[in-house]
Scaffold this motif. Structure first.
Motif, short mmCIF file in Angstrom:
data_model
loop_
_atom_site.label_atom_id
_atom_site.label_comp_id
_atom_site.label_asym_id
_atom_site.label_seq_id
_atom_site.Cartn_x
_atom_site.Cartn_y
_atom_site.Cartn_z
N UNK A 248 0.88 -1.17 0.00
CA UNK A 248 0.00 0.00 0.00
C UNK A 248 0.92 1.22 0.00
N UNK A 249 0.88 1.99 -1.07
CA UNK A 249 1.81 3.10 -1.25
C UNK A 249 1.03 4.38 -1.54
N UNK A 250 1.54 5.49 -1.04
CA UNK A 250 0.91 6.79 -1.28
C UNK A 250 1.93 7.72 -1.93
N UNK A 251 1.54 8.33 -3.05
CA UNK A 251 2.42 9.24 -3.77
C UNK A 251 1.69 10.55 -4.06
N UNK A 252 2.46 11.62 -4.13
CA UNK A 252 1.89 12.88 -4.56
C UNK A 252 1.52 12.78 -6.04
N UNK A 253 0.30 13.13 -6.39
CA UNK A 253 -0.15 13.02 -7.77
C UNK A 253 0.52 14.07 -8.64
N UNK A 254 0.92 13.70 -9.86
CA UNK A 254 1.48 14.72 -10.77
C UNK A 254 0.44 15.75 -11.19
N UNK A 255 -0.83 15.49 -10.90
CA UNK A 255 -1.89 16.43 -11.22
C UNK A 255 -2.06 17.48 -10.14
N UNK A 256 -1.31 17.37 -9.05
CA UNK A 256 -1.40 18.37 -7.99
C UNK A 256 -0.91 19.72 -8.50
N UNK A 261 -3.23 16.71 -4.09
CA UNK A 261 -3.89 15.46 -4.46
C UNK A 261 -2.87 14.33 -4.38
N UNK A 262 -3.23 13.25 -3.73
CA UNK A 262 -2.34 12.10 -3.60
C UNK A 262 -2.96 10.89 -4.26
N UNK A 263 -2.10 9.98 -4.69
CA UNK A 263 -2.52 8.71 -5.27
C UNK A 263 -2.21 7.59 -4.28
N UNK A 264 -3.21 6.82 -3.93
CA UNK A 264 -3.04 5.67 -3.03
C UNK A 264 -3.06 4.41 -3.89
N UNK A 265 -1.95 3.67 -3.89
CA UNK A 265 -1.76 2.54 -4.79
C UNK A 265 -1.76 1.24 -4.00
N UNK A 266 -2.60 0.30 -4.39
CA UNK A 266 -2.68 -1.02 -3.76
C UNK A 266 -2.11 -2.05 -4.72
N UNK A 267 -1.13 -2.82 -4.24
CA UNK A 267 -0.46 -3.84 -5.07
C UNK A 267 -0.89 -5.23 -4.63
N UNK A 268 -1.24 -6.07 -5.60
CA UNK A 268 -1.62 -7.46 -5.35
C UNK A 268 -0.75 -8.35 -6.24
#
Length: 302
Positions: A248-256, A261-268
């Motif tokens: 589970x990773x959180x990154x600053x969105x390039x659209x900010x 705005x942040x992007x929360x990424x879930x990896x499976x």
């Protein structure tokens, strides 16, 4: 794949300052900095920090005199057959004992650590604090605090406890089982499959290191954990396809731009082939109350 984002105008929130006098709330001008009463110099300020935190609320006696006053009130009440916790809850819940509620020190703990001291921005919101005291507490009880972090409390404020003061606007109190049961279950997923999947994802978010609900990343995660059921449905679906939750990773969105705005990424990751699938949501964390910008969708590494 292009995503459209609706930008909303940002409204500056009024702030409030908690003074060292217990329960004394004073209005502050609409600014993104608040005076620091414990700092040296009248011009000292500290940047505003919004809080969206998951933990537990505890009521403590800040002074021996308050504890003695509470004991006198208990001595006049009907307490036979009640546990100490039930008596504590019953006394604080009575309207005539509201003065005791205002005198108590309200501590917010995260993962068992004393993290904040809580004070309402509106005195009427002491009811939210009382509602967080359960007559029969359980290990799965959860409280959510939404507010503004202020200065470090002086030693005399809460019996020597020196942690940041949070002026809160909202508190939600519930238990984990009630949260899981309230999440809509996907049609193709049974309750036996969905429950453990939701539990694991929620626990992963709760146990992330140093999640005090003060950073943009942690506020976004905590918001999704309690307000966006689609992430639990996706976890159950992926477990059914023999995928493990591996990140589970959180990154600053390039659209900010003007908004955060942040992007929360879930990896499976597939348990047999090690193939990884990623899904993400965008959350706006510009102001005190986060909100969803884009729904859960596949994520592709750039």
């Amino acid at each position: 794949m292009e995503q459209e984002i609706q930008e909303q105008s940002a409204n500056e929130n009024d702030t409030a300052v908690v003074t060292p006098a217990q329960g004394d709330i004073v209005e502050a001008p609409p600014t993104r900095a608040t005076p620091c009463p414990t700092c040296a110099g009248a011009a000292s300020t500290m940047a505003m920090a919004y809080i969206y935190a998951l933990g537990r609320i505890e009521a403590r006696f800040p002074l021996l005199s308050v504890e003695k006053e509470f004991a006198q009130v208990v001595g006049q009440a009907e307490t036979a057959g009640k546990t100490d916790q039930q008596v504590f809850h019953a006394v604080l819940s009575k309207p005539e004992n509201r003065y005791l509620v205002r005198q108590m020190c309200w501590v917010f703990t995260i993962q068992g650590l004393e993290t904040y001291i809580l004070q309402p921005r509106n005195p009427a919101d002491f009811d939210l604090l009382v509602g967080a005291i359960r007559p029969v507490p359980g290990p799965n009880d959860i409280d959510i605090v939404v507010g503004v972090r202020g200065p470090i409390a002086p030693p005399e404020f809460c019996n020597g406890l020196m942690v940041p003061i949070v002026a809160f606007d909202q508190i939600y109190s519930f238990d984990r089982d009630a949260l899981i049961e309230a999440i809509p279950k996907p049609e193709q997923t049974t309750a036996e499959q969905f429950g453990p999947a939701a539990e694991e994802l929620f626990s992963r978010i709760m146990q992330m290191t140093d999640n005090a609900g003060a950073t943009d990343e942690h506020r976004a995660l905590n918001y999704l954990a309690v307000r966006y059921p689609a992430i639990y449905a996706k976890a159950a679906e992926e477990f059914g396809r023999d995928f493990s939750l591996t990140g589970v990773e959180v990154r600053l969105s390039p659209l900010s731009g003007t908004r955060r705005i942040v992007e929360v990424i879930f990896s499976f990751t597939n348990r047999n082939t090690d193939f990884t699938e990623k899904f993400f949501v965008r959350v706006d964390v510009t102001e005190e109350f986060p909100y969803l910008v884009t729904k859960l969708s596949p994520y592709y590494d750039r």
